[in-house]
Write a protein that holds these residues in place. Structure first.
Motif, PDB file in Angstrom:
ATOM      1  N   ASP A  95       0.838  -1.198   0.000  1.00  0.00           N
ATOM      2  CA  ASP A  95       0.000   0.000   0.000  1.00  0.00           C
ATOM      3  C   ASP A  95       0.879   1.256   0.000  1.00  0.00           C
ATOM      4  N   ILE A  96       0.818   2.038  -1.087  1.00  0.00           N
ATOM      5  CA  ILE A  96       1.663   3.222  -1.231  1.00  0.00           C
ATOM      6  C   ILE A  96       1.342   4.270  -0.174  1.00  0.00           C
ATOM      7  N   GLU A  97       0.051   4.466   0.131  1.00  0.00           N
ATOM      8  CA  GLU A  97      -0.324   5.456   1.134  1.00  0.00           C
ATOM      9  C   GLU A  97       0.185   5.068   2.516  1.00  0.00           C
ATOM     10  N   LEU A  98       0.112   3.780   2.841  1.00  0.00           N
ATOM     11  CA  LEU A  98       0.624   3.329   4.133  1.00  0.00           C
ATOM     12  C   LEU A  98       2.141   3.488   4.209  1.00  0.00           C
ATOM     13  N   LYS A  99       2.792   3.279   3.066  1.00  0.00           N
ATOM     14  CA  LYS A  99       4.249   3.444   3.025  1.00  0.00           C
ATOM     15  C   LYS A  99       4.615   4.907   3.310  1.00  0.00           C
ATOM     16  N   LYS A 100       3.891   5.829   2.709  1.00  0.00           N
ATOM     17  CA  LYS A 100       4.131   7.256   2.962  1.00  0.00           C
ATOM     18  C   LYS A 100       3.841   7.590   4.421  1.00  0.00           C
ATOM     19  N   TYR A 101       2.803   6.967   4.954  1.00  0.00           N
ATOM     20  CA  TYR A 101       2.441   7.175   6.358  1.00  0.00           C
ATOM     21  C   TYR A 101       3.585   6.723   7.264  1.00  0.00           C
ATOM     22  N   PHE A 102       4.164   5.563   6.957  1.00  0.00           N
ATOM     23  CA  PHE A 102       5.285   5.048   7.736  1.00  0.00           C
ATOM     24  C   PHE A 102       6.440   6.050   7.739  1.00  0.00           C
ATOM     25  N   ILE A 103       6.759   6.596   6.576  1.00  0.00           N
ATOM     26  CA  ILE A 103       7.867   7.548   6.478  1.00  0.00           C
ATOM     27  C   ILE A 103       7.568   8.802   7.287  1.00  0.00           C
ATOM     28  N   ARG A 104       6.313   9.238   7.245  1.00  0.00           N
ATOM     29  CA  ARG A 104       5.944  10.422   8.030  1.00  0.00           C
ATOM     30  C   ARG A 104       6.086  10.152   9.524  1.00  0.00           C
ATOM     31  N   ILE A 105       5.665   8.966   9.959  1.00  0.00           N
ATOM     32  CA  ILE A 105       5.788   8.620  11.363  1.00  0.00           C
ATOM     33  C   ILE A 105       7.260   8.570  11.769  1.00  0.00           C
ATOM     34  N   CYS A 106       8.106   8.084  10.863  1.00  0.00           N
ATOM     35  CA  CYS A 106       9.556   8.108  11.135  1.00  0.00           C
ATOM     36  C   CYS A 106      10.007   9.537  11.412  1.00  0.00           C
ATOM     37  N   GLU A 107       9.583  10.449  10.564  1.00  0.00           N
ATOM     38  CA  GLU A 107       9.995  11.844  10.704  1.00  0.00           C
ATOM     39  C   GLU A 107       9.524  12.441  12.021  1.00  0.00           C
ATOM     40  N   ILE A 108       8.330  12.045  12.449  1.00  0.00           N
ATOM     41  CA  ILE A 108       7.763  12.566  13.688  1.00  0.00           C
ATOM     42  C   ILE A 108       8.468  11.998  14.917  1.00  0.00           C
ATOM     43  N   LEU A 109       8.799  10.702  14.867  1.00  0.00           N
ATOM     44  CA  LEU A 109       9.283  10.022  16.064  1.00  0.00           C
ATOM     45  C   LEU A 109      10.799   9.969  16.197  1.00  0.00           C
ATOM     46  N   ILE A 110      11.524  10.269  15.150  1.00  0.00           N
ATOM     47  CA  ILE A 110      12.991  10.248  15.248  1.00  0.00           C
ATOM     48  C   ILE A 110      13.506  11.156  16.375  1.00  0.00           C
ATOM     49  N   PRO A 111      12.956  12.380  16.547  1.00  0.00           N
ATOM     50  CA  PRO A 111      13.431  13.215  17.666  1.00  0.00           C
ATOM     51  C   PRO A 111      13.245  12.556  19.033  1.00  0.00           C
ATOM     52  N   THR A 112      12.244  11.653  19.152  1.00  0.00           N
ATOM     53  CA  THR A 112      12.047  10.936  20.408  1.00  0.00           C
ATOM     54  C   THR A 112      13.250  10.050  20.716  1.00  0.00           C
ATOM     55  N   LEU A 113      13.849   9.493  19.668  1.00  0.00           N
ATOM     56  CA  LEU A 113      15.017   8.636  19.848  1.00  0.00           C
ATOM     57  C   LEU A 113      16.238   9.442  20.261  1.00  0.00           C
ATOM     58  N   GLY A 114      16.351  10.653  19.698  1.00  0.00           N
ATOM     59  CA  GLY A 114      17.476  11.514  20.044  1.00  0.00           C
ATOM     60  C   GLY A 114      18.769  11.097  19.372  1.00  0.00           C
ATOM     61  N   ALA A 115      19.797  11.854  19.631  1.00  0.00           N
ATOM     62  CA  ALA A 115      21.097  11.622  18.980  1.00  0.00           C
ATOM     63  C   ALA A 115      21.767  10.351  19.492  1.00  0.00           C
ATOM     64  N   GLN A 116      21.450   9.938  20.732  1.00  0.00           N
ATOM     65  CA  GLN A 116      22.051   8.737  21.313  1.00  0.00           C
ATOM     66  C   GLN A 116      20.937   7.787  21.771  1.00  0.00           C
ATOM     67  N   PRO A 117      20.301   7.088  20.837  1.00  0.00           N
ATOM     68  CA  PRO A 117      19.195   6.204  21.217  1.00  0.00           C
ATOM     69  C   PRO A 117      19.677   5.047  22.078  1.00  0.00           C
ATOM     70  N   ASP A 118      18.860   4.686  23.062  1.00  0.00           N
ATOM     71  CA  ASP A 118      19.166   3.530  23.891  1.00  0.00           C
ATOM     72  C   ASP A 118      17.986   2.564  23.858  1.00  0.00           C
ATOM     73  N   LYS A 119      18.120   1.497  24.590  1.00  0.00           N
ATOM     74  CA  LYS A 119      17.103   0.446  24.561  1.00  0.00           C
ATOM     75  C   LYS A 119      15.735   0.968  24.979  1.00  0.00           C
ATOM     76  N   ASN A 120      15.674   1.790  26.015  1.00  0.00           N
ATOM     77  CA  ASN A 120      14.397   2.314  26.505  1.00  0.00           C
ATOM     78  C   ASN A 120      13.731   3.218  25.473  1.00  0.00           C
ATOM     79  N   LYS A 121      14.522   4.096  24.845  1.00  0.00           N
ATOM     80  CA  LYS A 121      13.963   5.003  23.834  1.00  0.00           C
ATOM     81  C   LYS A 121      13.457   4.230  22.619  1.00  0.00           C
ATOM     82  N   ILE A 122      14.178   3.181  22.237  1.00  0.00           N
ATOM     83  CA  ILE A 122      13.736   2.366  21.100  1.00  0.00           C
ATOM     84  C   ILE A 122      12.427   1.664  21.434  1.00  0.00           C
TER      85      ILE A 122
END
Length: 322
Positions: A95-122
């Protein structure tokens, strides 16, 4: 979306290895990459430099997501090939729309991981991915019109950060926006008349609170503004406040549910909404009195056509939020 554009431009990995990805680094997050596999599906690759953070559970799959930990991957970045151990959050499906949705969610949640992601953040990030994809299997939690008008109010505000902080986290909450001593309820109508549904409980806020009803007349318009456009524009106004950007998107997408495709296809007349917006003090709205104590959940329609609007403005209301 910058990440979506960069992903589209990635070549398909040319490698005989099973877990091979072409990838790019995400801004300042050197331990995080967006990758493309041989099926042209995206993955979020998270490098864990500390082996003590390795996961005991190696993989699981649900809701078009595949989660894999402790996986040795070949990563091709600008013709440079490397192998490292990663945690992967991967999209699976056609599903192309779901794929785009996944990429958008990546963009939104990457800052949650931060520059030094650890097990808890993942772990937190994986759970948010699962929750957002699970929501797509559910029916919408409110009408697209209702969601659009709430986003419209945030967009109109001189301080969207305050409104998003006050925005309900669950659609079934009694009021759309709540602060310690102020409530705002947004009502919309597409009939051209200012007639709205109310619950008796809704028109009776706590004794120490003021309630204002924002009434908006809306029209579907093919050349209008979509929910997606409102969210994107509000996100820009939030600047680098990643927590509020995450809340904005989380509420929007979890509310839309299975009608994801309509987020950019259904548009409303923005200018007409601006012209029609009126604010009413709840004390001026007629209600039902002397209801027997054993009768519950009383709901009714009420016309605001002949009621004098309040002199309050969106700006003045928002300034009163904590």
């Amino acid at each position: 979306m910058k990440i979506e554009k960069e992903f589209d431009e990635l070549p398909i990995p040319n490698s005989a290895k099973e877990h091979s990805y072409t990838a790019f680094n995400v801004n300042e997050y050197s331990h995080i990459k967006i990758g493309k596999d041989s099926k042209e599906n995206p993955s979020l690759l998270i490098f864990l430099p500390n082996q003590k953070d390795n996961f005991k559970v190696s993989k699981y799959k649900l809701y078009n997501l595949k989660i894999t930990h402790n996986l040795v991957c070949e990563v091709i970045t600008k013709n440079k090939r490397e192998e490292h151990v990663f945690s992967l959050i991967s999209f699976s499906g056609d599903d192309i729309e779901l794929k785009k949705y996944f990429i958008r969610i990546c963009e939104i949640l990457i800052p949650t991981l931060g520059a030094q992601p650890d097990k808890n953040k993942i772990t937190v990030t994986v759970n948010k991915f699962i929750e957002l994809f699970k929501a797509l299997k559910e029916p919408p939690q409110k009408t697209l019109q209702g969601l659009w008008t709430e986003l419209f109010l945030i967009h109109q505000s001189n301080n969207p950060k305050k409104l998003i902080k006050a925005w309900h986290t669950m659609p079934e909450e009694k009021y759309d926006f709540s602060s310690e001593k102020l409530r705002i309820e947004v009502k919309s109508s597409s009939t051209g008349t200012r007639v709205h549904y109310f619950s008796l409980e809704q028109l009776n806020p706590p004794s120490n609170c003021k309630l204002f009803v924002v009434s908006i007349l809306v029209n579907v318009l093919s050349g209008g503004i979509s929910i997606e456009e409102l969210v994107n524009d509000i996100s820009k106004k939030l600047s680098d406040d990643t927590e509020l950007i995450e809340k904005l998107n989380f509420i929007t997408y979890s509310t839309i549910g299975s009608e994801l495709s309509k987020i950019k296809n259904i548009c409303f007349d923005y200018e007409a909404a601006v012209e029609s917006l009126k604010i009413y003090d709840s004390e001026a709205i007629p209600s039902i009195q002397d209801i027997p104590s054993n009768i519950f959940e009383v709901k009714f329609k009420c016309s605001l056509q002949n009621i004098e609007p309040s002199s309050e403005t969106i700006s003045s209301l928002v300034n009163n939020f904590m």
